[in-house]
Design a protein around this motif. Structure first.
Motif, PDB file in Angstrom:
ATOM      1  N   UNK A  68      -9.382  28.327   3.115  1.00 34.71           N
ATOM      2  CA  UNK A  68      -8.016  28.568   3.584  1.00 34.71           C
ATOM      3  C   UNK A  68      -7.889  27.932   4.967  1.00 34.71           C
ATOM      4  N   UNK A  69      -6.729  27.388   5.332  1.00 33.69           N
ATOM      5  CA  UNK A  69      -6.585  26.753   6.647  1.00 33.69           C
ATOM      6  C   UNK A  69      -6.615  27.782   7.785  1.00 33.69           C
ATOM      7  N   UNK A  70      -7.486  27.533   8.752  1.00 33.53           N
ATOM      8  CA  UNK A  70      -7.623  28.452   9.897  1.00 33.53           C
ATOM      9  C   UNK A  70      -7.558  27.660  11.218  1.00 33.53           C
ATOM     10  N   UNK A  71      -6.751  26.598  11.237  1.00 37.19           N
ATOM     11  CA  UNK A  71      -6.781  25.649  12.355  1.00 37.19           C
ATOM     12  C   UNK A  71      -6.508  26.273  13.718  1.00 37.19           C
ATOM     13  N   UNK A  72      -5.494  27.123  13.799  1.00 32.72           N
ATOM     14  CA  UNK A  72      -5.146  27.733  15.094  1.00 32.72           C
ATOM     15  C   UNK A  72      -6.255  28.666  15.555  1.00 32.72           C
ATOM     16  N   UNK A  73      -6.747  29.463  14.617  1.00 30.68           N
ATOM     17  CA  UNK A  73      -7.814  30.428  14.932  1.00 30.68           C
ATOM     18  C   UNK A  73      -9.066  29.678  15.399  1.00 30.68           C
ATOM     19  N   UNK A  74      -9.392  28.595  14.716  1.00 27.98           N
ATOM     20  CA  UNK A  74     -10.581  27.809  15.070  1.00 27.98           C
ATOM     21  C   UNK A  74     -10.422  27.147  16.442  1.00 27.98           C
ATOM     22  N   UNK A  75      -9.248  26.561  16.670  1.00 24.70           N
ATOM     23  CA  UNK A  75      -9.040  25.805  17.915  1.00 24.70           C
ATOM     24  C   UNK A  75      -9.024  26.727  19.128  1.00 24.70           C
ATOM     25  N   UNK A  76      -8.228  27.789  19.062  1.00 25.11           N
ATOM     26  CA  UNK A  76      -8.096  28.677  20.231  1.00 25.11           C
ATOM     27  C   UNK A  76      -9.240  29.691  20.315  1.00 25.11           C
ATOM     28  N   UNK A  77      -9.693  30.159  19.151  1.00 20.45           N
ATOM     29  CA  UNK A  77     -10.705  31.218  19.146  1.00 20.45           C
ATOM     30  C   UNK A  77     -12.127  30.701  19.154  1.00 20.45           C
ATOM     31  N   UNK A 111      -2.188  32.469   9.365  1.00 17.34           N
ATOM     32  CA  UNK A 111      -3.467  31.998   8.819  1.00 17.34           C
ATOM     33  C   UNK A 111      -4.308  33.165   8.325  1.00 17.34           C
ATOM     34  N   UNK A 112      -4.297  34.245   9.091  1.00 17.24           N
ATOM     35  CA  UNK A 112      -5.044  35.451   8.728  1.00 17.24           C
ATOM     36  C   UNK A 112      -4.553  35.993   7.384  1.00 17.24           C
ATOM     37  N   UNK A 113      -3.227  36.162   7.267  1.00 12.63           N
ATOM     38  CA  UNK A 113      -2.647  36.735   6.042  1.00 12.63           C
ATOM     39  C   UNK A 113      -2.940  35.863   4.824  1.00 12.63           C
ATOM     40  N   UNK A 114      -2.857  34.542   5.005  1.00 13.18           N
ATOM     41  CA  UNK A 114      -3.123  33.620   3.891  1.00 13.18           C
ATOM     42  C   UNK A 114      -4.582  33.706   3.448  1.00 13.18           C
ATOM     43  N   UNK A 148      -6.433  42.348  11.844  1.00 12.02           N
ATOM     44  CA  UNK A 148      -5.260  41.461  11.989  1.00 12.02           C
ATOM     45  C   UNK A 148      -4.840  41.394  13.457  1.00 12.02           C
ATOM     46  N   UNK A 149      -4.715  40.189  14.011  1.00  8.69           N
ATOM     47  CA  UNK A 149      -4.468  40.061  15.450  1.00  8.69           C
ATOM     48  C   UNK A 149      -3.035  40.425  15.849  1.00  8.69           C
ATOM     49  N   UNK A 150      -2.899  40.935  17.067  1.00  6.34           N
ATOM     50  CA  UNK A 150      -1.545  41.127  17.623  1.00  6.34           C
ATOM     51  C   UNK A 150      -1.402  40.412  18.967  1.00  6.34           C
ATOM     52  N   UNK A 151      -2.533  40.084  19.595  1.00  7.21           N
ATOM     53  CA  UNK A 151      -2.493  39.391  20.892  1.00  7.21           C
ATOM     54  C   UNK A 151      -3.404  38.172  20.901  1.00  7.21           C
ATOM     55  N   UNK A 152      -3.505  37.494  19.754  1.00  8.08           N
ATOM     56  CA  UNK A 152      -4.446  36.379  19.673  1.00  8.08           C
ATOM     57  C   UNK A 152      -4.021  35.240  20.599  1.00  8.08           C
ATOM     58  N   UNK A 153      -5.003  34.710  21.318  1.00  9.16           N
ATOM     59  CA  UNK A 153      -4.779  33.538  22.173  1.00  9.16           C
ATOM     60  C   UNK A 153      -6.158  32.962  22.501  1.00  9.16           C
ATOM     61  N   UNK A 154      -6.186  31.894  23.273  1.00 12.70           N
ATOM     62  CA  UNK A 154      -7.474  31.387  23.730  1.00 12.70           C
ATOM     63  C   UNK A 154      -7.996  32.350  24.783  1.00 12.70           C
ATOM     64  N   UNK A 155      -9.158  32.921  24.529  1.00 11.36           N
ATOM     65  CA  UNK A 155      -9.738  33.911  25.455  1.00 11.36           C
ATOM     66  C   UNK A 155     -10.463  33.179  26.587  1.00 11.36           C
ATOM     67  N   UNK A 156      -9.865  33.273  27.774  1.00 13.12           N
ATOM     68  CA  UNK A 156     -10.431  32.586  28.941  1.00 13.12           C
ATOM     69  C   UNK A 156     -11.839  33.103  29.285  1.00 13.12           C
ATOM     70  N   UNK A 157     -12.144  34.344  28.909  1.00 15.42           N
ATOM     71  CA  UNK A 157     -13.456  34.924  29.252  1.00 15.42           C
ATOM     72  C   UNK A 157     -14.580  34.415  28.346  1.00 15.42           C
TER      73      UNK A 157
END
Length: 309
Positions: free
Chosen positions: A284-293, A45-48, A11-20
């Protein structure tokens, strides 16, 4: 066994778009949101998604990421670790430096506390120092029953390292290059599991991404030899993560193909029909995770095949 009932998820605590990782993951996009908002959305999204899996009887082991590690991609644990039926754990060298902190001994200890047996650790991580990478079951798609491993070469999947992995784990290596169109040029897809999913009796695969005819024929021949029905997806569907799916085992040995809602909505009725002949679909919807990750449902699940005490 090709599929398992037990899945490890972080489960993420610092999820964001990883520039690396954005330098060679062309699936990532910037969302015009503050990182804190992005993380909250990713957690929801993760919990759902976890709930959807658990409702079907999948045993999901959830571990919280650690705030002090600054690991924006920790939500994708299948890249740093793999768990095998003989009690072996694989640890893998990661392309992005900030992803190397995702490897955690305490997660292995937790699985042992839960009664899973770890006999042996195959550690490939020293290859990072030489600049060679192989990102777990992101880079390598395993046919565990037929002892074959599929690998699309990229900056994150070194051929020599892949061959070494296959020798250690006794898999037959199937090597190819899978490309995607980026601003009019063909560039390698960062992970094999984005363009192909291997289930017990079928494979969902973007054959259009394998430009070399011989390589494509070789992949198709291996899948057919092993009796897999090939369900081909387009490059556009792949961009909706229709290749990034995982077959899991639910209650009463029922089989499910888990994917994101975006992946599901990109499928044509005849593709859905073909999949549903083999197993049920859950999404299940994972839109944010897909877009940023730049990763989806498959990337979020590390399958646990370890024996139990």
């Amino acid at each position: 066994m090709q599929i398992t009932n037990t899945i490890l998820m972080v489960r993420p605590v610092n999820f964001r778009m990883n520039e690396q990782t954005a330098v060679n993951n062309y699936f990532q996009e910037d969302l015009d949101l503050k990182n804190q908002e992005i993380n909250v959305k990713a957690q929801q999204e993760f919990d759902a998604f976890v709930l959807v899996l658990r409702e079907k009887g999948v045993n999901v082991v959830v571990v919280d990421d650690k705030k002090d590690l600054d690991t924006p991609d920790s939500i994708f644990p299948n890249n740093w670790v793999s768990f095998h039926a003989d009690g072996t754990v694989g640890l893998y060298p990661m392309f992005a430096e900030n992803r190397r902190n995702e490897r955690r001994e305490d997660i292995l200890a937790l699985l042992e506390q839960r009664g899973f047996v770890i006999e042996n650790v195959m550690d490939y991580t020293s290859a990072e120092e030489e600049g060679y990478f192989l990102e777990g079951t992101g880079s390598v798609v395993l046919d565990r029953v037929n002892e074959k491993a599929y690998c699309a070469l990229s900056d994150r999947a070194d051929e020599d390292l892949f061959i070494e992995f296959c020798e250690d784990f006794e898999f037959t290596p199937i090597v190819f290059t899978a490309n995607q169109s980026v601003a009019g040029t063909r560039k390698p897809i960062y992970h094999t599991n984005v363009m192909m999913c291997l289930a017990e009796t079928f494979a969902v695969i973007c054959l259009d991404s394998i430009d070399d005819k011989k390589e494509k024929k070789n992949v198709v021949n291996h899948l057919k030899q092993d009796g897999k029905e090939i369900i081909a997806i387009s490059e556009q569907q792949m961009h909706h993560f229709a290749g990034n799916m995982l077959q899991v085992l639910g209650m009463g040995e029922k089989r499910y193909l888990a994917m994101s809602t975006a992946a599901y909505l990109s499928l044509k009725p005849q593709q859905i029909e073909k999949i549903e002949k083999h197993c049920a679909i859950i999404h299940s919807p994972l839109d944010t995770i897909e877009t940023c990750g730049g990763g989806s449902a498959r990337c979020m699940m590390a399958e646990v095949f370890l024996p139990k005490k």
